[in-house]
Scaffold this motif. Structure first.
Motif, PDB file in Angstrom:
ATOM      1  N   LEU A 193       0.784  -1.128  -0.096  1.00 52.52           N
ATOM      2  CA  LEU A 193      -0.020   0.096  -0.060  1.00 52.52           C
ATOM      3  C   LEU A 193       0.674   1.260  -0.247  1.00 52.52           C
ATOM      4  O   LEU A 193       0.243   2.225  -0.011  1.00 52.52           O
ATOM      5  CB  LEU A 193      -0.954   0.112   1.388  1.00 52.52           C
ATOM      6  N   HIS A 194       2.280   1.245   0.152  1.00 49.24           N
ATOM      7  CA  HIS A 194       2.985   2.254   0.280  1.00 49.24           C
ATOM      8  C   HIS A 194       2.819   3.552  -0.651  1.00 49.24           C
ATOM      9  O   HIS A 194       3.115   4.725  -0.459  1.00 49.24           O
ATOM     10  CB  HIS A 194       4.502   1.971   0.545  1.00 49.24           C
ATOM     11  N   ASP A 195       2.645   3.088  -2.118  1.00 44.53           N
ATOM     12  CA  ASP A 195       2.514   4.026  -3.096  1.00 44.53           C
ATOM     13  C   ASP A 195       1.067   3.918  -3.768  1.00 44.53           C
ATOM     14  O   ASP A 195       0.875   4.746  -4.987  1.00 44.53           O
ATOM     15  CB  ASP A 195       3.509   3.695  -4.159  1.00 44.53           C
ATOM     16  N   ILE A 196      -0.006   3.463  -2.875  1.00 41.82           N
ATOM     17  CA  ILE A 196      -1.278   3.471  -3.298  1.00 41.82           C
ATOM     18  C   ILE A 196      -1.760   4.966  -3.893  1.00 41.82           C
ATOM     19  O   ILE A 196      -2.397   4.991  -4.901  1.00 41.82           O
ATOM     20  CB  ILE A 196      -2.274   2.801  -2.436  1.00 41.82           C
ATOM     21  N   GLY A 197      -1.249   6.074  -3.066  1.00 41.46           N
ATOM     22  CA  GLY A 197      -1.629   7.411  -3.412  1.00 41.46           C
ATOM     23  C   GLY A 197      -1.148   7.626  -5.030  1.00 41.46           C
ATOM     24  O   GLY A 197      -1.735   8.901  -5.315  1.00 41.46           O
ATOM     25  N   LYS A 198      -0.290   7.068  -5.471  1.00 42.80           N
ATOM     26  CA  LYS A 198      -0.027   7.513  -6.723  1.00 42.80           C
ATOM     27  C   LYS A 198      -0.923   7.405  -7.940  1.00 42.80           C
ATOM     28  O   LYS A 198      -0.624   8.203  -8.963  1.00 42.80           O
ATOM     29  CB  LYS A 198       1.334   6.910  -7.367  1.00 42.80           C
ATOM     30  N   VAL A 199      -1.995   6.610  -7.812  1.00 39.80           N
ATOM     31  CA  VAL A 199      -3.105   6.385  -8.550  1.00 39.80           C
ATOM     32  C   VAL A 199      -3.682   7.814  -8.919  1.00 39.80           C
ATOM     33  O   VAL A 199      -4.367   7.976  -9.591  1.00 39.80           O
ATOM     34  CB  VAL A 199      -4.229   5.550  -8.020  1.00 39.80           C
ATOM     35  N   TYR A 200      -3.746   8.695  -7.715  1.00 37.85           N
ATOM     36  CA  TYR A 200      -4.440   9.983  -7.714  1.00 37.85           C
ATOM     37  C   TYR A 200      -3.393  11.141  -7.805  1.00 37.85           C
ATOM     38  O   TYR A 200      -3.918  12.242  -8.335  1.00 37.85           O
ATOM     39  CB  TYR A 200      -5.288  10.109  -6.680  1.00 37.85           C
ATOM     40  N   GLU A 201      -2.086  10.515  -7.562  1.00 34.40           N
ATOM     41  CA  GLU A 201      -0.962  11.880  -7.637  1.00 34.40           C
ATOM     42  C   GLU A 201      -0.798  12.238  -9.181  1.00 34.40           C
ATOM     43  O   GLU A 201      -0.686  13.298  -9.452  1.00 34.40           O
ATOM     44  CB  GLU A 201       0.319  11.550  -6.909  1.00 34.40           C
ATOM     45  N   TYR A 210       1.681  15.386 -12.784  1.00 32.67           N
ATOM     46  CA  TYR A 210       0.880  15.742 -11.535  1.00 32.67           C
ATOM     47  C   TYR A 210      -0.634  16.219 -11.587  1.00 32.67           C
ATOM     48  O   TYR A 210      -0.719  17.301 -12.491  1.00 32.67           O
ATOM     49  CB  TYR A 210       1.883  16.569 -10.790  1.00 32.67           C
ATOM     50  N   THR A 211      -1.301  15.679 -10.907  1.00 37.30           N
ATOM     51  CA  THR A 211      -2.805  16.347 -10.879  1.00 37.30           C
ATOM     52  C   THR A 211      -2.862  17.242  -9.760  1.00 37.30           C
ATOM     53  O   THR A 211      -1.593  17.767  -9.265  1.00 37.30           O
ATOM     54  CB  THR A 211      -3.739  15.308 -10.440  1.00 37.30           C
ATOM     55  N   ASP A 212      -3.869  18.211  -9.871  1.00 34.01           N
ATOM     56  CA  ASP A 212      -4.020  19.103  -8.744  1.00 34.01           C
ATOM     57  C   ASP A 212      -4.200  18.785  -7.618  1.00 34.01           C
ATOM     58  O   ASP A 212      -2.909  19.107  -6.523  1.00 34.01           O
ATOM     59  CB  ASP A 212      -5.538  19.781  -9.114  1.00 34.01           C
ATOM     60  N   PRO A 213      -4.622  17.640  -7.189  1.00 36.12           N
ATOM     61  CA  PRO A 213      -4.449  16.934  -5.705  1.00 36.12           C
ATOM     62  C   PRO A 213      -2.901  16.501  -5.385  1.00 36.12           C
ATOM     63  O   PRO A 213      -2.387  16.762  -4.273  1.00 36.12           O
ATOM     64  CB  PRO A 213      -5.497  15.902  -5.590  1.00 36.12           C
ATOM     65  N   GLY A 214      -2.496  16.011  -6.732  1.00 34.05           N
ATOM     66  CA  GLY A 214      -1.042  15.552  -6.454  1.00 34.05           C
ATOM     67  C   GLY A 214       0.000  16.690  -6.092  1.00 34.05           C
ATOM     68  O   GLY A 214       0.959  16.460  -5.354  1.00 34.05           O
ATOM     69  N   GLN A 215      -0.335  17.867  -6.761  1.00 34.61           N
ATOM     70  CA  GLN A 215       0.432  18.976  -6.561  1.00 34.61           C
ATOM     71  C   GLN A 215       0.289  19.364  -4.987  1.00 34.61           C
ATOM     72  O   GLN A 215       1.290  19.740  -4.180  1.00 34.61           O
ATOM     73  CB  GLN A 215       0.434  20.013  -7.612  1.00 34.61           C
ATOM     74  N   LEU A 217      -1.290  17.898  -2.203  1.00 34.27           N
ATOM     75  CA  LEU A 217      -1.183  16.884  -1.182  1.00 34.27           C
ATOM     76  C   LEU A 217       0.024  15.947  -1.414  1.00 34.27           C
ATOM     77  O   LEU A 217       0.713  15.535  -0.446  1.00 34.27           O
ATOM     78  CB  LEU A 217      -2.231  16.067  -1.018  1.00 34.27           C
ATOM     79  N   GLY A 218      -0.111  15.201  -2.507  1.00 34.31           N
ATOM     80  CA  GLY A 218       1.173  14.372  -2.728  1.00 34.31           C
ATOM     81  C   GLY A 218       0.608  12.938  -2.383  1.00 34.31           C
ATOM     82  O   GLY A 218      -0.140  12.813  -1.521  1.00 34.31           O
ATOM     83  N   HIS A 219       1.321  11.830  -3.010  1.00 33.04           N
ATOM     84  CA  HIS A 219       1.044  10.452  -2.823  1.00 33.04           C
ATOM     85  C   HIS A 219       1.038   9.815  -1.507  1.00 33.04           C
ATOM     86  O   HIS A 219       0.077   9.220  -1.034  1.00 33.04           O
ATOM     87  CB  HIS A 219       1.559   9.564  -4.082  1.00 33.04           C
ATOM     88  N   ILE A 220       2.018  10.354  -0.841  1.00 31.44           N
ATOM     89  CA  ILE A 220       1.907   9.776   0.700  1.00 31.44           C
ATOM     90  C   ILE A 220       0.719  10.370   1.608  1.00 31.44           C
ATOM     91  O   ILE A 220       0.000   9.424   2.265  1.00 31.44           O
ATOM     92  CB  ILE A 220       3.215  10.552   1.641  1.00 31.44           C
TER      93      ILE A 220
END
Length: 317
Positions: A193-201, A210-215, A217-220
């Protein structure tokens, strides 16, 4: 068609490529020019259009497929191209598959291997969490399989996130046998699960940006939130266990200056950071040595991520 990884200093190139990036700039002397990044399935190359208003330079935008004519040269140890002519290619002149970099490994085989690791988790709450994410969430699964792990640096290709996640998890599985102090279920769950946020980053290909949320908040942080929300769906999930898993996610970059909100405080968090760093660096080295040095020497030039000049070891017969 000559692919980008086949380009050499002095080559004259004519072919169709995907415009990944384009922006205008001005020289110190006040002359306008364009910076362009072209992409195909083998990689990217930085390009310059020194006179955007010259004959043969037609209007095009980011994500257009463009036919170009240009000259390749070496600059500061890297190849770049000066574009002489460019036009937007028409549908039917190109196959999009030729322009999307992808993993050399079979995506479905990798995912099946990841699911076997999911099934090996004995803790009922961690297993339920992984099932919710990797077996039940069809939309997330679809994105996770094809996503990249980075815009650049390492695993920046379709399937890269899955390939990286599987490699990190397998490293952690080895760590758990070599160092009995580690809680295997916690460590492997955190690894998966460590990089699961990259699906949205990161956005999907062909953008992979980089998406707007990625910029913001970031994937972590986004991974932390996703895991927290999924935990709320599991009745009786132990608060302390959830906190420890979230800590591993927050600390997996190891240092505050590398983007981790917390430094590792659990053995599993240290192990995850080491596995993540190992796979990222080894993939970066792999991607470097799979190309030929721009100047034809043995050395590949200084890499900022690795902070070193790289070459292959010599192998005696």
């Amino acid at each position: 068609m000559k692919y980008i990884n086949e380009f050499r200093d002095g080559d004259s190139i004519r072919g169709i490529f995907l415009c990944k990036q384009k922006n205008s700039a001005v020289t110190k002397n006040g002359k306008a020019y364009d910076n362009v990044i072209l992409q195909d399935k083998t990689g990217i190359i930085e390009c310059k259009i020194w006179d955007p208003n010259s004959m043969g330079i037609n209007e095009f935008e980011v994500l257009d497929y463009v036919e170009i004519r240009g000259e390749v040269s070496s600059y500061n140890g890297a190849l770049q191209m000066s574009i002489k002519n460019v036009r937007v290619a028409q549908e039917g002149e190109y196959n999009p598959i030729d322009y999307l970099p992808s993993s050399s490994k079979d995506i479905e085989e990798m995912y099946a291997e990841l699911l076997k690791l999911v099934d090996s988790i004995k803790n009922e709450y961690l297993h339920q969490l992984l099932v919710l994410i990797f077996k039940n969430d069809e939309k997330l699964i679809k994105e996770f399989k094809i996503h990249s792990a980075a815009k650049s640096v390492h695993h920046g290709f379709m399937g890269g996130l899955l390939e990286h996640t599987l490699s990190v998890t397998k490293l952690c599985d080895y760590y758990s046998t070599a160092y009995p102090i580690l809680n295997r279920d916690l460590l492997l769950t955190a690894a998966m699960l460590h990089d699961i946020g990259k699906v949205y980053e990161l956005s999907s290909f062909p953008q992979n940006d980089y998406t707007d949320p990625g910029q913001l908040l970031g994937h972590i942080v986004m991974g932390y939130e996703l895991i927290g929300n999924k935990i709320l769906e599991i009745e009786g999930f132990p608060v302390k266990l959830g906190r420890e898993l979230k800590h591993c996610i927050l600390a997996h970059h190891g240092e505050l200056e590398y983007g981790s909100p917390k430094k590792p405080a659990l053995p599993e968090a240290f192990a995850l950071n080491l596995a993540d760093n190992t796979d990222a660096k080894m993939e970066t080295i792999t991607e470097i040595v799979n190309q030929r040095p721009a100047d034809g020497s043995e050395w590949f030039g200084y890499n900022r991520f690795l902070e070193s000049n790289i070459r292959k070891a010599s192998i005696e017969d």
